[in-house]
Design a protein around this motif. Structure first.
Motif, mmCIF file in Angstrom:
data_model
loop_
_atom_site.group_PDB
_atom_site.id
_atom_site.type_symbol
_atom_site.label_atom_id
_atom_site.label_comp_id
_atom_site.label_asym_id
_atom_site.label_seq_id
_atom_site.Cartn_x
_atom_site.Cartn_y
_atom_site.Cartn_z
ATOM 1 N N TRP A 5 0.828 -1.197 0.000
ATOM 2 C CA TRP A 5 0.000 0.000 0.000
ATOM 3 C C TRP A 5 0.869 1.256 0.000
ATOM 4 N N TRP A 6 0.459 2.221 -0.789
ATOM 5 C CA TRP A 6 1.102 3.534 -0.828
ATOM 6 C C TRP A 6 0.097 4.570 -0.353
ATOM 7 N N HIS A 7 0.352 5.137 0.840
ATOM 8 C CA HIS A 7 -0.535 6.156 1.397
ATOM 9 C C HIS A 7 -0.127 7.503 0.813
ATOM 10 N N THR A 8 -0.705 7.850 -0.313
ATOM 11 C CA THR A 8 -0.302 9.068 -1.014
ATOM 12 C C THR A 8 -0.617 10.317 -0.204
ATOM 13 N N ASN A 9 -1.730 10.272 0.544
ATOM 14 C CA ASN A 9 -2.102 11.321 1.499
ATOM 15 C C ASN A 9 -3.114 10.702 2.461
ATOM 16 N N LYS A 10 -3.686 11.520 3.330
ATOM 17 C CA LYS A 10 -4.606 10.981 4.334
ATOM 18 C C LYS A 10 -5.866 10.394 3.722
ATOM 19 N N LYS A 11 -6.241 10.843 2.550
ATOM 20 C CA LYS A 11 -7.505 10.420 1.947
ATOM 21 C C LYS A 11 -7.351 9.325 0.900
ATOM 22 N N LEU A 12 -6.206 9.265 0.220
ATOM 23 C CA LEU A 12 -6.057 8.336 -0.901
ATOM 24 C C LEU A 12 -4.946 7.324 -0.646
ATOM 25 N N THR A 13 -5.288 6.037 -0.804
ATOM 26 C CA THR A 13 -4.324 4.947 -0.714
ATOM 27 C C THR A 13 -4.410 4.115 -1.983
ATOM 28 N N LEU A 14 -3.252 3.834 -2.570
ATOM 29 C CA LEU A 14 -3.178 2.987 -3.758
ATOM 30 C C LEU A 14 -2.527 1.666 -3.381
ATOM 31 N N GLY A 15 -3.013 0.577 -3.962
ATOM 32 C CA GLY A 15 -2.492 -0.731 -3.578
ATOM 33 C C GLY A 15 -2.341 -1.689 -4.735
ATOM 34 N N LEU A 16 -1.397 -2.622 -4.577
ATOM 35 C CA LEU A 16 -1.213 -3.740 -5.492
ATOM 36 C C LEU A 16 -1.195 -5.000 -4.643
ATOM 37 N N GLN A 17 -2.098 -5.934 -4.954
ATOM 38 C CA GLN A 17 -2.240 -7.136 -4.145
ATOM 39 C C GLN A 17 -1.969 -8.389 -4.980
ATOM 40 N N TYR A 18 -1.340 -9.376 -4.343
ATOM 41 C CA TYR A 18 -1.190 -10.706 -4.936
ATOM 42 C C TYR A 18 -2.171 -11.627 -4.227
ATOM 43 N N ARG A 19 -3.171 -12.090 -4.940
ATOM 44 C CA ARG A 19 -4.226 -12.944 -4.398
ATOM 45 C C ARG A 19 -3.924 -14.389 -4.756
ATOM 46 N N TYR A 20 -4.066 -15.304 -3.787
ATOM 47 C CA TYR A 20 -3.757 -16.710 -4.053
ATOM 48 C C TYR A 20 -4.753 -17.617 -3.332
ATOM 49 N N ALA A 21 -4.914 -18.806 -3.862
ATOM 50 C CA ALA A 21 -5.774 -19.819 -3.248
ATOM 51 C C ALA A 21 -5.390 -21.185 -3.795
ATOM 52 N N ASP A 22 -5.530 -22.198 -2.974
ATOM 53 C CA ASP A 22 -5.222 -23.565 -3.383
ATOM 54 C C ASP A 22 -6.277 -24.490 -2.795
ATOM 55 N N HIS A 23 -6.968 -25.226 -3.666
ATOM 56 C CA HIS A 23 -8.091 -26.072 -3.244
ATOM 57 C C HIS A 23 -9.103 -25.248 -2.456
ATOM 58 N N LYS A 24 -9.398 -24.074 -3.001
ATOM 59 C CA LYS A 24 -10.401 -23.155 -2.452
ATOM 60 C C LYS A 24 -11.106 -22.470 -3.622
ATOM 61 N N LEU A 25 -12.109 -21.669 -3.285
ATOM 62 C CA LEU A 25 -12.840 -20.867 -4.277
ATOM 63 C C LEU A 25 -13.473 -21.735 -5.354
ATOM 64 N N GLY A 26 -13.922 -22.917 -4.952
ATOM 65 C CA GLY A 26 -14.629 -23.794 -5.878
ATOM 66 C C GLY A 26 -13.755 -24.475 -6.902
ATOM 67 N N THR A 27 -12.424 -24.512 -6.659
ATOM 68 C CA THR A 27 -11.515 -25.062 -7.653
ATOM 69 C C THR A 27 -10.441 -25.914 -6.987
#
Length: 266
Positions: free
Chosen positions: A229-251
């Motif tokens: 997360w990059w807190h650019t200021n008090k109101k705006l935060t930008l983020g990049l996420q790596y989402r993962y799952a194994d034998h979950k989410l119906g797969t």
């Protein structure tokens, strides 16, 4: 939708605090997110080429999130509106769906005396608005709060897992263990944070592992995300996420995705 109402009612109850409770922190935000599944995930879940479970499609979602810490414990919750631009379940010739869906979670940790241990519980609910599918998970157990001098904090938990699902019915479904962690840091004058949430289900019952569909999932499954997360200021935060799952989410396969996020902080 009835399940969603239960989640919201539970979250509202958990958020109710005694008038004299001392609040240590609190936050609330709304975010716009785009989840992009990896090519290998789309291939593994594509039924046309022998994929597992339902075919995965990229999607857009809006999230409302908040939490607070008090002298008696802490609460957290979110609600996601997936594919909010769609009012029905659309299907293409592969059976892929990009219909409107709702996911919500509420959690509470109540201090056990003066220790760092807590009574812990969370409820998660996923609903297809028009597809008729729902999945609700309740975990009850204990958690622990660990804070370090470096600024890294981690909150692990473990508990019994009860599930209620359209195809598999309802009942005990083993156990769940996991954690949330975070670390704030500076690069020059810019504020950043790394966070992670992770869940491992184990000892899952056959009732929920082979529920009449074309796949059988293992007794152990993993689910989580690592975020920058990059807190650019008090109101705006930008983020990049790596989402993962194994034998979950119906797969019954490993899945991963990138999520790009823009948050407005209240």
């Amino acid at each position: 939708m009835r399940k969603l109402a239960i989640v919201l009612a539970t979250s509202a109850t958990m958020a109710a605090t005694p008038a004299l409770a001392e609040q240590y922190y609190g936050f609330a935000n709304v975010s716009i997110n785009y989840l992009d599944w990896s090519d290998k995930t789309e291939d593994r879940t594509d039924p046309d080429i022998g994929g597992f479970g339902g075919a995965k499609e990229d999607f857009f979602y809006i999230e409302v999130e908040g939490g607070a810490g008090f002298d008696w414990g802490d609460v957290y919750g979110f609600i996601d509106f997936e594919n909010p631009q769609n009012s029905r379940t659309d299907e293409d010739d592969k059976g892929d769906t990009d219909g409107f869906r709702i996911a919500a979670k509420g959690s509470v940790a109540v201090n056990i005396g003066e220790s760092n241990w807590n009574y812990y519980g969370h409820i998660y609910s996923f609903t297809e608005a028009s597809g008729g599918f729902y999945d609700q998970n309740v975990v009850l157990g204990v958690s622990y709060d660990l804070f370090t001098e470096s600024g890294l904090w981690i909150k692990p938990f473990i508990g019994v897992h009860v599930e209620n699902q359209t195809f598999a019915g309802s009942g005990m479904n083993g156990f769940m263990a996991g954690y949330v962690l975070g670390y704030d840091f500076m690069i020059g004058e810019e504020k950043f944070a790394v966070t992670q949430w992770h869940e491992t289900e184990f000892g899952r019952d056959d009732q929920f592992r082979n529920n009449g569909t074309q796949y059988t999932i293992n007794s152990v499954g993993h689910n989580g995300a690592v975020s920058l997360w990059w807190h650019t200021n008090k109101k705006l935060t930008l983020g990049l996420q790596y989402r993962y799952a194994d034998h979950k989410l119906g797969t019954s396969a490993y899945q991963d995705a990138a999520i790009v996020t823009a948050k407005y902080n209240f």
